[in-house]
Design a protein around this motif. Structure first.
Motif, short mmCIF file in Angstrom:
data_model
loop_
_atom_site.label_atom_id
_atom_site.label_comp_id
_atom_site.label_asym_id
_atom_site.label_seq_id
_atom_site.Cartn_x
_atom_site.Cartn_y
_atom_site.Cartn_z
N LYS A 1 0.68 -1.32 0.00
CA LYS A 1 -0.04 -0.02 -0.04
C LYS A 1 0.98 1.32 0.19
N LEU B 1 2.44 1.71 -3.49
CA LEU B 1 1.26 2.24 -4.27
C LEU B 1 1.04 3.66 -4.15
N GLU B 2 1.00 4.26 -2.90
CA GLU B 2 0.88 5.78 -2.76
C GLU B 2 1.97 6.38 -3.00
N GLU C 1 -0.01 1.04 -11.23
CA GLU C 1 -1.43 0.31 -11.02
C GLU C 1 -1.33 -0.68 -9.90
N HIS C 2 -0.15 -1.30 -9.75
CA HIS C 2 0.02 -2.01 -8.47
C HIS C 2 1.05 -1.70 -7.59
N ASP D 1 -3.80 -2.73 -5.46
CA ASP D 1 -4.44 -1.96 -6.64
C ASP D 1 -5.07 -0.74 -6.26
N ARG D 2 -5.41 0.25 -7.27
CA ARG D 2 -5.87 1.40 -6.92
C ARG D 2 -7.55 1.27 -6.67
#
Length: 177
Positions: free
Chosen positions: A57, A60-61, A67-68, A93-94
């Motif tokens: 997470k 991703l941020e 995308e992942h 993922d988003r």
């Protein structure tokens, strides 16, 4: 596809890239450092999973175009009367979905176990004992224990590949919630 990896470890980065390629997903992997607050040596399955998810997470941020986010975490678990080192991968993922995969586990040497259970990183203990600097960035302790017949890269690759299984287009109906 841009994939953010919650690590700077070359073993993990290569495993992420190769796992995506294995399933036909061309991935540009962007490494991101481990998020603050994740312990270097998680103990207990929930802690290992929590670490992998936190890495995924946070990665991703940190990478807006990704995308992942992928997190790979190894830690100590107790099962069947033994303490094992297990690798867990999480892919976020988003849309907020997180998938998990586990790699093979191996028994932690009893000589290292007391320190591991106190939170000392297994790789650090292996470096000191075997006098091999940065072993976690190379073959890993499993590579040392097996004479490089099995390496940390392979454990990481298996975990990430398993976390990708629910994301394969052919499996979409099976994993839809």
């Amino acid at each position: 596809m841009i994939v953010a990896a919650g690590t700077k470890n070359p073993n993990k980065i290569k495993a992420v890239k190769d796992a995506y390629r294995l399933f036909g997903f061309p991935a540009e992997v962007v490494p991101v450092g481990r998020p603050a607050g994740t312990p270097p040596q998680p103990v207990g399955l929930e802690e290992v999973v929590k670490g992998a998810v936190a890495r995924a997470k946070a990665a991703l941020e940190a990478v807006p175009g990704a995308e992942h986010g992928v997190g790979v975490e190894a830690g100590a678990v107790h099962a069947g009367g033994a303490h094992l080192d297990i690798t867990v991968a999480a892919i976020a993922d988003r849309g907020g979905a997180v998938t998990l995969g586990f790699g093979p586990a191996f028994q932690i040497p009893t000589a290292f176990l007391p320190d591991v259970l106190k939170g000392v990183e297994l790789g650090e203990l292996a470096e000191r004992y075997f006098k091999k600097p940065s072993v976690g960035y190379r073959e890993g302790i499993i590579g040392v224990l097996t004479g490089r017949r099995v390496t940390r890269y392979q454990l990481n690759l298996a975990a990430v590949a398993m976390a990708l299984v629910p994301r394969l287009p052919k499996n979409a109906k099976l994993y839809r919630t």
